[in-house]
Design a protein around this motif. Structure first.
Motif, PDB file in Angstrom:
ATOM      1  N   PHE A   1     104.271  28.847 -42.271  1.00  0.00           N
ATOM      2  CA  PHE A   1     103.299  29.553 -41.548  1.00  0.00           C
ATOM      3  C   PHE A   1     104.514  29.400 -39.959  1.00  0.00           C
ATOM      4  CE2 PHE A   1      99.338  28.952 -42.619  1.00  0.00           C
ATOM      5  CZ  PHE A   1      99.049  31.439 -42.345  1.00  0.00           C
ATOM      6  N   ARG A   2     105.494  28.650 -39.478  1.00  0.00           N
ATOM      7  CA  ARG A   2     106.012  29.159 -38.540  1.00  0.00           C
ATOM      8  C   ARG A   2     107.654  30.085 -38.907  1.00  0.00           C
ATOM      9  NH1 ARG A   2     106.689  22.859 -35.265  1.00  0.00           N
ATOM     10  NH2 ARG A   2     104.518  22.316 -36.310  1.00  0.00           N
ATOM     11  N   PRO A   3     107.793  29.542 -39.595  1.00  0.00           N
ATOM     12  CA  PRO A   3     108.950  31.246 -40.054  1.00  0.00           C
ATOM     13  C   PRO A   3     107.976  32.224 -39.567  1.00  0.00           C
ATOM     14  CG  PRO A   3     109.578  28.993 -41.672  1.00  0.00           C
ATOM     15  CD  PRO A   3     108.327  28.871 -40.994  1.00  0.00           C
ATOM     16  N   ALA A   4     107.219  32.826 -40.223  1.00  0.00           N
ATOM     17  CA  ALA A   4     106.476  34.070 -40.078  1.00  0.00           C
ATOM     18  C   ALA A   4     106.035  34.322 -38.953  1.00  0.00           C
ATOM     19  CB  ALA A   4     105.080  34.123 -40.977  1.00  0.00           C
ATOM     20  N   PHE A   5     105.767  33.327 -38.090  1.00  0.00           N
ATOM     21  CA  PHE A   5     105.885  33.377 -36.657  1.00  0.00           C
ATOM     22  C   PHE A   5     107.038  33.475 -35.574  1.00  0.00           C
ATOM     23  CE2 PHE A   5     101.201  33.517 -37.523  1.00  0.00           C
ATOM     24  CZ  PHE A   5     100.633  33.367 -36.530  1.00  0.00           C
ATOM     25  N   TRP A   6     107.595  33.391 -35.828  1.00  0.00           N
ATOM     26  CA  TRP A   6     109.312  33.615 -35.592  1.00  0.00           C
ATOM     27  C   TRP A   6     109.613  34.729 -36.230  1.00  0.00           C
ATOM     28  CZ3 TRP A   6     110.809  31.162 -31.906  1.00  0.00           C
ATOM     29  CH2 TRP A   6     110.438  30.333 -31.443  1.00  0.00           C
ATOM     30  N   LEU A   7     109.444  34.927 -37.253  1.00  0.00           N
ATOM     31  CA  LEU A   7     110.192  36.101 -37.381  1.00  0.00           C
ATOM     32  C   LEU A   7     108.958  37.705 -36.132  1.00  0.00           C
ATOM     33  CD1 LEU A   7     111.290  38.708 -39.480  1.00  0.00           C
ATOM     34  CD2 LEU A   7     109.199  39.060 -40.727  1.00  0.00           C
ATOM     35  N   LEU A   8     107.265  36.697 -36.509  1.00  0.00           N
ATOM     36  CA  LEU A   8     107.081  38.377 -35.295  1.00  0.00           C
ATOM     37  C   LEU A   8     106.980  37.890 -34.449  1.00  0.00           C
ATOM     38  CD1 LEU A   8     103.462  36.620 -36.728  1.00  0.00           C
ATOM     39  CD2 LEU A   8     104.809  39.531 -36.978  1.00  0.00           C
ATOM     40  N   THR A   9     107.667  37.203 -33.606  1.00  0.00           N
ATOM     41  CA  THR A   9     108.247  36.886 -31.934  1.00  0.00           C
ATOM     42  C   THR A   9     109.946  37.478 -32.252  1.00  0.00           C
ATOM     43  OG1 THR A   9     107.794  34.373 -32.270  1.00  0.00           O
ATOM     44  CG2 THR A   9     109.715  35.093 -30.882  1.00  0.00           C
ATOM     45  N   LEU A  10     110.264  37.802 -33.215  1.00  0.00           N
ATOM     46  CA  LEU A  10     112.164  39.173 -32.779  1.00  0.00           C
ATOM     47  C   LEU A  10     111.286  39.864 -32.873  1.00  0.00           C
ATOM     48  CD1 LEU A  10     115.400  38.670 -33.554  1.00  0.00           C
ATOM     49  CD2 LEU A  10     114.776  38.710 -36.065  1.00  0.00           C
ATOM     50  N   SER A  11     110.427  40.692 -33.132  1.00  0.00           N
ATOM     51  CA  SER A  11     110.120  42.010 -33.481  1.00  0.00           C
ATOM     52  C   SER A  11     109.813  42.284 -32.361  1.00  0.00           C
ATOM     53  CB  SER A  11     108.965  41.746 -34.697  1.00  0.00           C
ATOM     54  OG  SER A  11     108.240  43.052 -34.498  1.00  0.00           O
ATOM     55  N   ILE A  12     108.420  41.465 -31.649  1.00  0.00           N
ATOM     56  CA  ILE A  12     108.719  41.902 -30.368  1.00  0.00           C
ATOM     57  C   ILE A  12     109.484  42.358 -29.247  1.00  0.00           C
ATOM     58  CG2 ILE A  12     107.914  40.004 -29.468  1.00  0.00           C
ATOM     59  CD1 ILE A  12     105.169  41.270 -28.088  1.00  0.00           C
ATOM     60  N   ALA A  13     110.742  40.644 -29.544  1.00  0.00           N
ATOM     61  CA  ALA A  13     111.585  40.105 -28.280  1.00  0.00           C
ATOM     62  C   ALA A  13     112.473  42.193 -28.986  1.00  0.00           C
ATOM     63  CB  ALA A  13     112.400  39.616 -29.180  1.00  0.00           C
ATOM     64  N   VAL A  14     113.074  42.720 -29.937  1.00  0.00           N
ATOM     65  CA  VAL A  14     113.397  43.867 -29.936  1.00  0.00           C
ATOM     66  C   VAL A  14     112.768  45.159 -29.352  1.00  0.00           C
ATOM     67  CG1 VAL A  14     114.221  45.117 -32.065  1.00  0.00           C
ATOM     68  CG2 VAL A  14     114.283  43.412 -32.385  1.00  0.00           C
ATOM     69  N   ALA A  15     111.393  44.553 -29.644  1.00  0.00           N
ATOM     70  CA  ALA A  15     110.871  46.017 -28.610  1.00  0.00           C
ATOM     71  C   ALA A  15     110.373  46.148 -27.233  1.00  0.00           C
ATOM     72  CB  ALA A  15     109.098  45.581 -28.920  1.00  0.00           C
ATOM     73  N   THR A  16     110.492  44.541 -26.583  1.00  0.00           N
ATOM     74  CA  THR A  16     111.094  44.363 -24.910  1.00  0.00           C
ATOM     75  C   THR A  16     112.210  44.947 -24.677  1.00  0.00           C
ATOM     76  OG1 THR A  16     109.356  42.693 -25.206  1.00  0.00           O
ATOM     77  CG2 THR A  16     111.180  43.053 -23.147  1.00  0.00           C
ATOM     78  N   THR A  17     113.297  44.928 -25.318  1.00  0.00           N
ATOM     79  CA  THR A  17     114.655  45.381 -25.391  1.00  0.00           C
ATOM     80  C   THR A  17     114.710  46.718 -25.215  1.00  0.00           C
ATOM     81  OG1 THR A  17     115.659  42.937 -26.171  1.00  0.00           O
ATOM     82  CG2 THR A  17     117.385  45.153 -26.212  1.00  0.00           C
ATOM     83  N   LEU A  18     114.185  47.021 -26.747  1.00  0.00           N
ATOM     84  CA  LEU A  18     114.014  49.052 -26.510  1.00  0.00           C
ATOM     85  C   LEU A  18     113.638  49.243 -25.135  1.00  0.00           C
ATOM     86  CD1 LEU A  18     113.906  49.377 -30.175  1.00  0.00           C
ATOM     87  CD2 LEU A  18     116.024  48.966 -28.846  1.00  0.00           C
TER      88      LEU A  18
END
Length: 447
Positions: free
Chosen positions: A413-430
């Motif tokens: 589960f934790r790697p899956a949630f890290w992927l979700l964190t990366l996704s929103i981090a890229v959105a914030t950057t854009l």
């Protein structure tokens, strides 16, 4: 006399109230399922991947309805589409009551996905034209009321799951009640809302959401500057008068790179948000070691924080959408990372604090996203254009539960949630890039 005038002023908000209540029901139906993942797995003997994929089916159908519903609203009017969607969702809810086999349950979920998917795109269109000077606040009310469906769903499931009311297990009674309420709301909407749609000619008085006063001048100003009008011709007639809007006109919007970048932002956010909320209760019980009651309570807290939408919607009306978008997404990114990092503590108070921050950031973004999109879309094709955008973002959100379910069984589960964190981090950057480069740029202004 003043009391009568006040009551008449409040009565004008029945369109907003009914639209928001239907959205509440839609969110209730959607988020009643994640707390039922474990009971459904036990009853039907299916895995995380299977139940996650079933929920993905619900969300995919929801996503696929976005463009057709917007297109139909451009041609047939908002009332027809919203009413039909509410009835379809009600039928799907009633089908669950029959205790169908698993494939039939999935079919009922798809039906609910189709019905609820017809609502949001068209609701944004309707409210942005009914309250053009207070779009952010109106959408904040819509999203706040709707999100409380997410608050009520897990609490209701927890309260009746083991109590045989009209049906056994008790949670089937919730779907029975939801189906009946859906039919009532659909009928009320079809009867009442057309009475509140402004006339086709002349300047139409808009009721200010804050004060309940009429502001004709604001409505005129919106019309003159291309900000959309509250006229019936905008909301209940085809975009060009003959229903001949071509698909090319919708797709040409993506030639503007800033618009396309923001679409990517919404897609990445949706992927993260839907992945988190789909498996949040299961993550807390399996990874953090919390009991089911505490996990359901924190799940409800996540949705209860939707009240922040009223604040962010109001702020976006005053200072603009992009600054609010960057701040809310940034908060959601940092707090979700903290949530994953602190999972091992198993402390409900520590995790609860991160959940509060995730809720404020994610919910704060949602009404501002809709307000920003409506501010940059050409009014004549706003319904279909928003439908395309929401199809893409909801498609990403629909895939997310299946991805998280698969990863939870393969790498954890934790790697899956890290992927979700990366996704929103890229959105914030854009989003930050858009704010820095063109803080006041709009697609409409560049035409």
């Amino acid at each position: 006399m003043s009391t009568i005038s006040t009551l008449r002023g409040l009565a004008r908000f029945d369109a907003l109230a009914l639209t928001a209540l239907i959205w509440f029901l839609a969110k209730f139906l959607r988020y009643a399922f994640p707390p039922l993942f474990e009971p459904l797995q036990a009853f039907y003997g299916v895995s995380n991947t299977v139940i996650g994929t079933a929920f993905t089916g619900f969300m995919l159908v929801y996503a696929l309805m976005q463009f057709p519903s917007g297109l139909l609203a451009d041609r047939l009017g908002s009332v027809v589409v919203i009413t039909a969607g509410a009835l379809l969702a009600a039928i799907g809810a009633l089908a669950v009551v029959l205790e169908p086999p698993f494939l039939a349950l999935v079919g009922a979920m798809m039906l609910m996905g189709a019905g609820t998917g017809a609502h949001k795109t068209v609701a944004i269109r309707l409210l942005s034209r009914t309250y053009p000077a207070r779009t952010g606040r109106a959408l904040g009310v819509l999203d706040t009321v709707g999100t409380f469906g997410g608050v009520a769903a897990p609490a209701a499931v927890l309260a009746v799951a083991s109590v045989p009311l009209l049906f056994d297990p008790g949670w089937r009674t919730l779907f029975f009640a939801a189906g009946l309420v859906g039919i009532v709301l659909a009928g009320s909407f079809a009867i009442q809302v057309p009475k509140r749609l402004p006339g086709e000619t002349g300047a139409v008085a808009e009721t200010d959401i804050a004060s309940g006063t009429e502001t004709q001048s604001e409505t005129r100003a919106e019309a003159e500057t291309g900000g959309g009008t509250a006229s019936e011709s905008d909301d209940d007639e085809p975009a060009d008068g003959n229903g001949s809007v071509g698909i090319r006109q919708y797709l040409e919007l993506f030639g503007e790179w800033r618009f396309s970048v923001f679409v990517v932002v919404t897609i990445l956010f949706s992927f993260t948000y839907n992945g988190v909320v789909a498996f949040f209760p299961l993550y807390l019980t399996q990874e953090a070691g919390l009991d089911g009651t505490t996990a359901s309570l924190l799940y409800s807290v996540l949705f209860a924080l939707s009240l922040v939408q009223l604040v962010t919607g109001e702020i976006s009306d005053r200072i603009g959408a992009l600054p609010v978008i960057v701040v809310t997404q940034g908060l959601a990114t940092v707090s979700l990372a903290a949530f994953v990092l602190l999972t091992g503590t198993g402390d409900p108070f520590v995790l609860g604090a991160t959940v509060v921050a995730v809720g404020i950031g994610s919910h704060g973004f949602r009404p501002v996203r809709g307000s920003y999109l409506m501010s940059v879309l050409p009014p004549s094709i706003a319904g279909g254009s928003l439908g395309i955008v929401r199809t893409l973002l909801m498609g990403a959100g629909a895939v997310s539960p299946a991805v998280v379910g698969y990863l939870s069984e393969t790498v954890g589960f934790r790697p899956a949630f890290w992927l979700l964190t990366l996704s929103i981090a890229v959105a914030t950057t854009l989003s930050a890039v858009l704010l820095v480069l063109e803080p006041n740029r709009s697609v409409r202004g560049s035409d």
